[in-house]
Design an enzyme around this catalytic site. Structure first.
Site, PDB file in Angstrom:
ATOM      1  N   GLY A 134       0.722  -1.254  -0.205  1.00  0.00           N
ATOM      2  CA  GLY A 134       0.209  -0.456   0.138  1.00  0.00           C
ATOM      3  C   GLY A 134       0.960   1.130  -0.444  1.00  0.00           C
ATOM      4  N   GLY A 136       0.052   5.451   1.304  1.00  0.00           N
ATOM      5  CA  GLY A 136      -0.381   6.354   1.561  1.00  0.00           C
ATOM      6  C   GLY A 136       0.219   7.769   1.666  1.00  0.00           C
ATOM      7  N   PHE A 138       0.830   9.449   3.992  1.00  0.00           N
ATOM      8  CA  PHE A 138       1.857   9.428   4.684  1.00  0.00           C
ATOM      9  C   PHE A 138       3.536   8.008   4.602  1.00  0.00           C
ATOM     10  CE2 PHE A 138      -1.850  11.014   6.400  1.00  0.00           C
ATOM     11  CZ  PHE A 138      -1.368  12.789   6.206  1.00  0.00           C
ATOM     12  N   GLY A 139       2.918   7.182   3.682  1.00  0.00           N
ATOM     13  CA  GLY A 139       4.436   6.292   3.570  1.00  0.00           C
ATOM     14  C   GLY A 139       3.755   5.221   2.386  1.00  0.00           C
ATOM     15  N   ASP A 272      -9.662   6.671  13.228  1.00  0.00           N
ATOM     16  CA  ASP A 272      -9.790   6.090  11.500  1.00  0.00           C
ATOM     17  C   ASP A 272     -10.251   4.918  11.462  1.00  0.00           C
ATOM     18  OD1 ASP A 272      -9.540   7.262   9.360  1.00  0.00           O
ATOM     19  OD2 ASP A 272      -7.799   6.921   8.898  1.00  0.00           O
TER      20      ASP A 272
HETATM   21  N1  LIG Z   1       0.495  -6.225   9.899  1.00  0.00           N
HETATM   22  C1  LIG Z   1      -0.103  -6.310   8.383  1.00  0.00           C
HETATM   23  N2  LIG Z   1       0.033  -7.618   7.727  1.00  0.00           N
HETATM   24  C2  LIG Z   1      -0.965  -7.544   6.871  1.00  0.00           C
HETATM   25  N3  LIG Z   1      -1.028  -6.780   5.909  1.00  0.00           N
HETATM   26  C3  LIG Z   1      -1.114  -5.295   6.497  1.00  0.00           C
HETATM   27  C4  LIG Z   1      -0.161  -5.552   7.452  1.00  0.00           C
HETATM   28  N4  LIG Z   1      -0.276  -4.133   8.247  1.00  0.00           N
HETATM   29  C5  LIG Z   1      -0.746  -2.862   6.979  1.00  0.00           C
HETATM   30  N5  LIG Z   1      -1.105  -3.833   6.050  1.00  0.00           N
HETATM   31  C6  LIG Z   1      -1.315  -3.676   4.960  1.00  0.00           C
HETATM   32  O1  LIG Z   1      -0.565  -2.551   4.341  1.00  0.00           O
HETATM   33  C7  LIG Z   1      -1.627  -1.902   4.061  1.00  0.00           C
HETATM   34  C8  LIG Z   1      -1.601   0.008   4.455  1.00  0.00           C
HETATM   35  O2  LIG Z   1      -1.551  -0.358   5.751  1.00  0.00           O
HETATM   36  P1  LIG Z   1      -1.992   0.818   6.165  1.00  0.00           P
HETATM   37  O3  LIG Z   1      -3.407   1.037   6.250  1.00  0.00           O
HETATM   38  O4  LIG Z   1      -1.458   0.494   7.713  1.00  0.00           O
HETATM   39  O5  LIG Z   1      -1.074   1.987   5.240  1.00  0.00           O
HETATM   40  P2  LIG Z   1      -0.825   3.264   5.236  1.00  0.00           P
HETATM   41  O6  LIG Z   1      -0.003   3.887   4.642  1.00  0.00           O
HETATM   42  O7  LIG Z   1      -1.432   4.030   6.349  1.00  0.00           O
HETATM   43  O8  LIG Z   1      -2.715   3.535   4.337  1.00  0.00           O
HETATM   44  P3  LIG Z   1      -3.331   4.324   3.528  1.00  0.00           P
HETATM   45  O9  LIG Z   1      -2.795   6.217   3.913  1.00  0.00           O
HETATM   46  O10 LIG Z   1      -3.813   3.892   2.293  1.00  0.00           O
HETATM   47  O11 LIG Z   1      -4.041   4.190   5.215  1.00  0.00           O
HETATM   48  C9  LIG Z   1      -2.975  -2.013   4.768  1.00  0.00           C
HETATM   49  O12 LIG Z   1      -3.697  -1.568   3.969  1.00  0.00           O
HETATM   50  C10 LIG Z   1      -2.856  -3.821   4.339  1.00  0.00           C
HETATM   51  O13 LIG Z   1      -3.354  -4.570   3.349  1.00  0.00           O
END
Ligand SMILES: Nc1ncnc2c1ncn2[C@@H]1O[C@H](COP(=O)(O)OP(=O)(O)OP(=O)(O)O)[C@@H](O)[C@H]1O
Length: 536
Positions: A134, A136, A138-139, A272
């Protein structure tokens, strides 16, 4: 110094001796066995102090001693006065009341410190990047493995390379790991990485929990049956229908609320909660929460007043749209239950972004009143919406009742995750039996969170059912009277005092918030992030 026990109270012998010299009749008569019988005047009672210690009863103590010892100087030991006790109790209850300031500081300065010596450490060179999961604002998130794999370390991991918000996320994940590990994805390690060309980044490592988030599962036409087979690890050969779907949704909801309640009990508000941030853990066969980057730690105030809102407008509670980013926000009751997950699960139509946005608009037009929304859409509802209402109307509409208590305009009127768990909607069995601990927790919640007016209604109904003239029951008129009994209103003086206390509390919180705001403006550095390990 010896003390004399009278019931639960223990009186210092020095006090008794002093008072023996000014014996006056009447008032408080203390009879110490048969040998001594003396009185203490009520005018002297106010300066009575209560000694701490174990009192010797007269059966083992010669009461003559009291007169002799009374001439000794006053004890220097700790004595507890009534105002002192009240003050101490007040302070303790303040420090331990939700969100729990005292346990927060203990966690921050003691537990976190000790944990540092025992946790496994990971370095940048240990990590081999795999598929991107993924990206986003922020990373970025990757599935990763370890270059060298010591048997003690798990191989299948998830890495998030995050911007400045990564620091908050490390903090929150570490707090959760110590306080309620089962609520969120299993966090392993977080550090600050400065060697990258992009500048400093925070690297966070979790165990890989599973392939699918709740959002992924809800996109499938087979939802919620696909969740059933994940939870039970087998496909059930049963006829599909509302009842079965309700059981699955109830199970998902219960797992979610347990996880949320775990977070809230430790003073963390996620802010969130949405299907994209709920991952199905294949190991635990349960849903867990991810992405704590927008969370706030109410115990120590971290991320409590963010300068930028990181919330997702599709799922955030209405007050998030209307609040200026400069307004110090009062701590609202767990906001996370705001736009209830029941909604997305019961109404398949709400699972796409467009219909969710449309639903938000409709709800706003109905002044965020779910009952008016239902009245406005039900007459022209399509089959999907109709099915959702049918599902919520099962068992006398208990699901609908739970939903309406979760989706309210005013944050204070929304029920918390804890109260929701104690709701009769969850009386039904889910897919899995509850664990012993969950069961205990649930019984406790039921006992403490229940609205007892419901119990009173239930007794009235029971009496109505068995109440015939012959059995000495109530007449319909009497029952009607009983039903109409309204809870007594608190007296005016009491209400005024309560209102002033609440006003004062709000003022103090507002002032604290404002000063915190000022402080964070002046020193932009994240003071607590100095504890995050660095890798140069
Ligand atoms: N512990 C985990 N085990 C399996 N998959 C994970 C795990 N943590 C995150 N993911 C996967 O990674 C994706 C992105 O994680 P997360 O939402 O924490 O990141 P983000 O950068 O905040 O993304 P966004 O800004 O889209 O919310 C999740 O949708 C999930 O599919």
């Amino acid at each position: 110094m010896a003390a004399v026990g009278i019931g639960g109270v223990v009186l210092h012998s020095s006090f008794l001796g002093k008072k023996l010299g000014i014996l006056k009749p009447l008032c408080l008569s203390i009879r110490l066995k048969k040998q001594c019988n003396f009185s203490i005047c009520s005018s002297s009672v106010h300066d009575l102090f209560v000694g701490v210690g174990v009192g010797l009863p007269c059966t083992v103590m010669e009461c003559g001693d009291i007169i002799y010892r009374s001439t000794l100087p006053k004890s220097n030991g700790i004595t507890v006065t009534v105002p002192g006790v009240i003050l101490a109790l007040g302070t303790l209850s303040y420090l331990w009341a939700t969100p729990g300031v005292a346990p927060g500081f203990f966690d921050m300065f003691v537990l976190a410190f000790i944990e540092r010596f025992f946790r496994p450490i990971y370095k940048k060179d240990d990590i081999v990047l795999g598929k991107k999961l993924g990206e986003g604002s922020f990373g970025s998130v990757y599935r990763v493995s370890l270059a060298r794999k010591p048997s003690s370390k798990p191989a299948d991991l998830v890495l998030k390379k995050a911007t400045e918000y990564g620091a908050v996320e490390i903090w929150m994940n570490e707090r959760v790991r110590r306080a309620c590990a089962n609520s969120c994805a299993d966090f392993l390690y977080g550090f600050r990485e400065t060697s990258s060309k992009k500048g400093a980044e925070y690297w966070l490592l979790w165990r890989f929990e599973g392939e699918a988030t709740l959002a992924d599962l809800m996109q499938s036409r087979d939802f919620p049956y696909n969740v059933e087979s994940l939870i039970l690890r087998e496909v059930q050969d049963l006829p599909k229908g509302l009842d079965r779907e309700n059981r699955i949704i109830l199970t998902i909801m219960r797992q979610l609320l347990f996880a949320l309640d775990g977070l809230h009990s430790t003073g963390i508000v996620h802010r969130d909660i949405k299907p994209q941030n709920i991952i199905f853990s294949e190991g635990s066969r349960a849903f867990k929460i991810i992405d704590l980057g927008a969370a706030a730690d109410l115990r120590v105030g971290i991320n409590y007043i963010p300068k930028e809102f990181l919330l997702d407008p599709r799922y955030a509670a209405p007050e998030q749209y209307i609040m200026s980013t400069q307004t110090p926000s009062a701590p609202s009751a767990p906001v996370a239950t705001a736009l209830s997950p029941v909604l997305w699960q019961a109404f398949p139509g709400l699972r796409s972004d467009n219909s969710l946005i449309q639903f938000n608009r409709q709800l706003k037009r109905c002044d965020y009143d779910l009952v008016s929304w239902r009245q406005s859409v039900e007459p022209r509802a399509g089959p999907e919406l109709r099915k959702g209402f049918e599902l919520l109307d099962l068992d006398g509409g208990i699901g609908w009742e739970l939903l309406t208590s979760m989706v309210r305009f005013k944050a204070r009127q929304r029920i918390s995750a804890k109260t929701a768990l104690a709701h009769p909607y969850f009386d039904r069995e889910g897919l899995l039996a509850l664990s012993f601990i969950q069961n205990l927790k649930l019984q406790f919640l039921r006992a403490t969170q229940q609205d007892y007016s419901e119990a009173a209604n239930w007794v009235v109904q029971l009496m109505a059912k068995s109440g015939t003239e012959q059995d000495g029951g109530f007449t319909e008129a009497q029952l009607q009277q009983l039903r109409e009994i309204e809870p007594k209103k608190k007296s005016n003086a009491q209400r005024n005092a309560l209102a002033s206390a609440l006003r004062l509390q709000r003022k103090i919180i507002k002032t604290l918030n404002e000063s915190m705001d000022d402080l964070s403006n002046k020193r932009k550095s994240l003071w607590w992030s100095r504890w995050i390990p660095r890798e140069e």
